[in-house]
Design a protein around this motif. Structure first.
Motif, PDB file in Angstrom:
ATOM      1  N   LEU A 190       0.828  -1.372  -0.107  1.00 52.78           N
ATOM      2  CA  LEU A 190      -0.020   0.042   0.209  1.00 52.78           C
ATOM      3  C   LEU A 190       1.017   1.330   0.110  1.00 52.78           C
ATOM      4  N   ASP A 191       2.111   1.102   0.288  1.00 54.23           N
ATOM      5  CA  ASP A 191       3.056   2.286   0.204  1.00 54.23           C
ATOM      6  C   ASP A 191       3.371   2.713  -1.391  1.00 54.23           C
ATOM      7  N   ASN A 192       3.004   1.859  -2.359  1.00 52.81           N
ATOM      8  CA  ASN A 192       2.926   2.271  -3.682  1.00 52.81           C
ATOM      9  C   ASN A 192       1.786   2.562  -4.350  1.00 52.81           C
ATOM     10  N   VAL A 193       1.611   2.919  -5.680  1.00 54.59           N
ATOM     11  CA  VAL A 193       0.520   3.031  -6.259  1.00 54.59           C
ATOM     12  C   VAL A 193       0.766   2.401  -7.692  1.00 54.59           C
ATOM     13  N   ARG A 194      -0.006   1.699  -8.146  1.00 53.17           N
ATOM     14  CA  ARG A 194      -0.020   1.311  -9.722  1.00 53.17           C
ATOM     15  C   ARG A 194      -0.850   1.877 -10.548  1.00 53.17           C
ATOM     16  N   TRP A 195      -0.313   2.186 -11.616  1.00 57.07           N
ATOM     17  CA  TRP A 195      -0.959   3.293 -12.624  1.00 57.07           C
ATOM     18  C   TRP A 195      -0.483   2.813 -14.027  1.00 57.07           C
ATOM     19  N   PHE A 196      -1.319   3.170 -15.007  1.00 55.02           N
ATOM     20  CA  PHE A 196      -0.773   3.227 -16.674  1.00 55.02           C
ATOM     21  C   PHE A 196      -1.217   4.376 -17.483  1.00 55.02           C
ATOM     22  N   THR A 248      -1.624   5.651 -21.455  1.00 57.78           N
ATOM     23  CA  THR A 248      -1.613   5.021 -22.872  1.00 57.78           C
ATOM     24  C   THR A 248      -1.504   6.494 -23.724  1.00 57.78           C
ATOM     25  N   ARG A 249      -0.586   6.391 -24.682  1.00 49.30           N
ATOM     26  CA  ARG A 249      -0.405   7.903 -25.573  1.00 49.30           C
ATOM     27  C   ARG A 249      -0.120   7.324 -26.855  1.00 49.30           C
ATOM     28  N   GLY A 250      -0.985   7.773 -27.955  1.00 44.77           N
ATOM     29  CA  GLY A 250      -0.840   7.184 -29.197  1.00 44.77           C
ATOM     30  C   GLY A 250      -0.764   5.747 -29.337  1.00 44.77           C
ATOM     31  N   ARG A 251       0.190   5.089 -29.970  1.00 45.06           N
ATOM     32  CA  ARG A 251       0.231   3.685 -30.095  1.00 45.06           C
ATOM     33  C   ARG A 251       0.843   2.832 -28.881  1.00 45.06           C
ATOM     34  N   GLY A 252       1.319   3.645 -27.892  1.00 46.42           N
ATOM     35  CA  GLY A 252       2.063   3.128 -26.773  1.00 46.42           C
ATOM     36  C   GLY A 252       1.654   3.250 -25.546  1.00 46.42           C
ATOM     37  N   PHE A 253       2.202   2.443 -24.549  1.00 43.31           N
ATOM     38  CA  PHE A 253       1.538   2.587 -23.434  1.00 43.31           C
ATOM     39  C   PHE A 253       2.651   2.189 -22.367  1.00 43.31           C
ATOM     40  N   THR A 254       2.342   2.552 -21.071  1.00 44.61           N
ATOM     41  CA  THR A 254       3.569   2.395 -19.953  1.00 44.61           C
ATOM     42  C   THR A 254       2.939   1.950 -18.639  1.00 44.61           C
ATOM     43  N   LEU A 255       3.133   0.917 -18.086  1.00 51.25           N
ATOM     44  CA  LEU A 255       2.555   0.334 -16.788  1.00 51.25           C
ATOM     45  C   LEU A 255       3.642   0.912 -15.581  1.00 51.25           C
ATOM     46  N   SER A 256       3.078   1.387 -14.613  1.00 52.29           N
ATOM     47  CA  SER A 256       3.982   1.920 -13.676  1.00 52.29           C
ATOM     48  C   SER A 256       3.603   1.467 -12.149  1.00 52.29           C
ATOM     49  N   LEU A 257       4.729   1.348 -11.315  1.00 52.07           N
ATOM     50  CA  LEU A 257       4.566   1.270  -9.848  1.00 52.07           C
ATOM     51  C   LEU A 257       5.490   2.579  -9.210  1.00 52.07           C
ATOM     52  N   THR A 258       4.545   3.352  -8.336  1.00 56.25           N
ATOM     53  CA  THR A 258       5.338   4.757  -7.689  1.00 56.25           C
ATOM     54  C   THR A 258       5.194   4.640  -6.473  1.00 56.25           C
ATOM     55  N   PRO A 259       6.291   4.778  -5.648  1.00 61.31           N
ATOM     56  CA  PRO A 259       6.369   5.195  -4.234  1.00 61.31           C
ATOM     57  C   PRO A 259       5.409   6.405  -3.923  1.00 61.31           C
ATOM     58  N   LEU A 260       4.673   6.221  -3.006  1.00 56.65           N
ATOM     59  CA  LEU A 260       4.060   7.504  -2.653  1.00 56.65           C
ATOM     60  C   LEU A 260       4.799   8.382  -1.499  1.00 56.65           C
TER      61      LEU A 260
END
Length: 610
Positions: free
Chosen positions: A330-336, A338-350
């Motif tokens: 729970l100390d991190n947040v997962r998000w995504f 999308t831009r154009g034809r690409g995507f990024t999946l991310s996990l970011t510390p709060l």
């Protein structure tokens, strides 16, 4: 400021300095750094500022002091040409456009004469060109000691020079990449450093947050497939199944991109994680990646390039599992995104404060953090808390420029609430007479692309001056056009709020549409707000408000850049005067006369004193 920096270097202390525009903060830390006799690492916000510091400011100070110090410049690996990947791309021969073919030829000619291999040396290939990822390396695809071109490696040479330097100039991305142990080879530079000076330090918390997280992009997966095909042709031409499995990765990547929706979007992963199309697409991607990993395991002994592809495949599979599997921390947040034809999946510390504090503790010596925008009012509390700074000295120095006589702050009257759908149109009606009085010569800074596009459409037939709009040309081109025109109006969003220096009459008016609160729908902002609430803290007071104050100070800082500059600052958001927190913003700005009367703006531009 120079005295305070010298004392911090001498005592090994931590110092936080806000130095207003025109203080000369670069000279104020370079002089004591060069005189200290210590080994100093200086980090700044961007590659452009890094080049300016190293090629312009540092030589001036070194010559003035006659200081016999050795200096070096070091950037991240993506800034250096990789001879191995250049050769591999030429042998592969598959490029997506004639333009890329022409750019590759230019790079080949330049490669034969460059001494440093710094891609900033070649202006006729844009920084944004898709050819650069093909001819530079990443920590994923670099062959390291196994590279056949190691003896001529530009990055290895830059690192050797860095090791021998008394004063080393880097940037925050490289500094934070090392902190996250994602960049090999730089960590060995740090133990020998006795002092760190971090300029443009207001950018550090966000850059460090990015590097201390994890991410996986469609491009990284595509590059693995493409590089596998290149290495298979080079070292395993008889292993046709390896090529087929590498090529099968791309359709699985496209399926996931489509499952995430056609629009450009940033959102929490949990919003899409349970959608049947996304679940199916993730399963297909896992399967395609697993099949490729099996083949790479078999092919790896055939060549160092294939061995490297196998390592990358294993790492990407682990990342894909961590970013799309069960949520555990729970100390991190997962998000995504999308831009154009690409995507990024991310996990970011709060909260990066504990990690950053660990770095400071592990690296004894002097630490100096400086920027034109670090304080909220008179306090460094927000900045220090985000980085976990505890025992530090603070110094706030106002700009020496005469804002009282050379600047005027105008609040347009009778504007609706910024949440109103007619707000941008009303704002433009209010500022059009200001643009007439200023004879163009203005920046309009927006907090959203939507408002910028609405303004561009509204102004195009109503403005008697050249209209320049972010996105219609690269940032550097727009700024050159703005300076050359002398009477242009430039519309910009985030990237024009800071790091932009236009001196003289060409920029005489800065108009800001709204208070720059971070979008509450942004997944990381959303998660931080939720986390602070759960801890019983007020997210507005401790996060949203101070963050917006510092961002506003950056935008305001575009107006007066030199001792002879004059200009009008237009802050349109009526909340500055109607909400109690408006005073926090106003108290953080340079002291200047304020008015709600358009006549005073006209008189100022007619030559009157503020």
């Amino acid at each position: 400021m120079a005295e305070a920096v010298a004392a911090a270097l001498e005592e090994g202390d931590t110092l936080v300095v806000e130095a207003g525009t025109g203080t000369g903060k670069t000279y104020a830390y370079l002089i004591p750094a060069l005189l200290s006799g210590a080994r100093v690492i200086i980090s700044t916000g961007t590659r452009h500022l890094q080049d300016q510091l190293y090629h312009q400011d540092l030589p001036v100070v070194r010559q003035a002091l006659n200081a016999p110090v050795r200096t070096a410049l070091l950037k991240g690996r993506g800034n250096y040409l990789c001879r191995y990947r250049l050769q591999a791309t030429e042998q592969d021969g598959r490029l997506s456009s004639r333009e890329q073919v022409a750019e590759l030829r230019r790079i080949r000619v330049w490669a034969g004469r460059t001494r440093r291999g710094d891609i900033a040396e070649i202006p006729d290939v844009p920084e944004t060109s898709l050819i650069w990822p093909r001819v530079t390396s990443t920590v994923d695809n670099c062959l390291g000691q196994d590279c056949p071109q190691l003896a001529d490696c530009f990055l290895a040479k830059a690192r050797r020079e860095a090791l021998a330097a008394d004063v080393l100039v880097i940037n925050h991305h490289l500094f934070c990449a090392d902190m996250a142990i994602k960049e090999t080879g730089f960590a060995e530079l740090l133990p020998g450093a006795e002092a760190f000076i971090l300029d443009e330090a207001h950018q550090l918390p966000d850059i460090a947050t990015h590097f201390l997280g994890r991410s996986l992009s469609g491009r990284q997966l595509s590059e693995l497939g493409r590089d596998t095909v290149v290495e298979q042709a080079r070292d395993a031409a008889d292993f046709a199944d390896l090529r087929r499995r590498a090529e099968a990765l791309e359709p699985a990547i496209l399926t996931l991109r489509q499952a995430l929706g056609t629009a450009d979007r940033r959102a929490l992963w949990r919003e899409v994680a349970g959608l049947p199309a996304v679940v199916e697409a993730i399963a297909q991607l896992h399967e395609a990646l697993d099949r490729l990993r099996e083949a790479l395991k078999e092919g790896a002994p055939r060549g160092k390039g294939l061995e490297n592809c196998q390592r990358r495949g294993e790492d990407l599979a682990l990342r894909l599992a961590a970013l799309t599997g069960e949520e555990s921390n729970l100390d991190n947040v997962r998000w995504f995104e999308t831009r154009g034809r690409g995507f990024t999946l991310s996990l970011t510390p709060l909260d990066i404060a504990p990690k950053f504090q660990e770095r400071l503790t592990a690296q004894p010596g002097a630490w100096v953090f400086t920027s034109a925008t670090l304080a909220v009012g008179q306090s460094f509390e927000h900045f220090a808390a985000r980085l976990g700074l505890r025992d530090y000295a603070g110094l706030r120095l106002d700009s020496p420029f005469d804002f009282a006589h050379n600047a005027l702050l105008y609040h347009p009257p009778d504007l609706p609430d910024p949440t109103s759908p007619r707000y941008t149109a009303a704002l433009l009606e209010a500022v059009l007479p200001v643009l007439t009085a200023s004879r163009g010569r203005a920046f309009l800074l927006f907090t959203s692309f939507r408002a910028l596009r609405e303004a561009a459409a509204w102004l195009v037939d109503r403005l008697d001056y050249p209209l320049l709009v972010q996105g219609e040309a690269p940032k550097g081109v727009l700024l050159r056009q703005f300076r050359a025109a002398g009477n242009a109006v430039l519309l910009g969003t985030a990237s024009f709020w800071e790091g932009v220096d236009v001196r003289g009459e060409a920029l005489s008016c800065v108009i800001i549409d709204r208070l720059p609160f971070a979008a509450p729908g942004d997944p990381v902002v959303q998660a931080r707000i939720e986390s602070l609430r759960q801890r019983g803290e007020d997210p507005f007071r401790y996060y949203q408000l101070p963050h917006a104050v510092i961002t506003l100070k950056q935008g305001v800082g575009r107006l007066i850049r030199d001792v002879s500059d004059r200009g009008v600052l237009v802050l349109c958001d009526p909340r500055l005067l109607t909400k109690s927190y408006g005073r926090v913003f106003l108290d953080s700005l340079p002291p200047m006369p304020r008015t709600r009367k358009l006549e005073r703006v006209r008189a100022f531009f007619a030559g009157g004193d503020a």
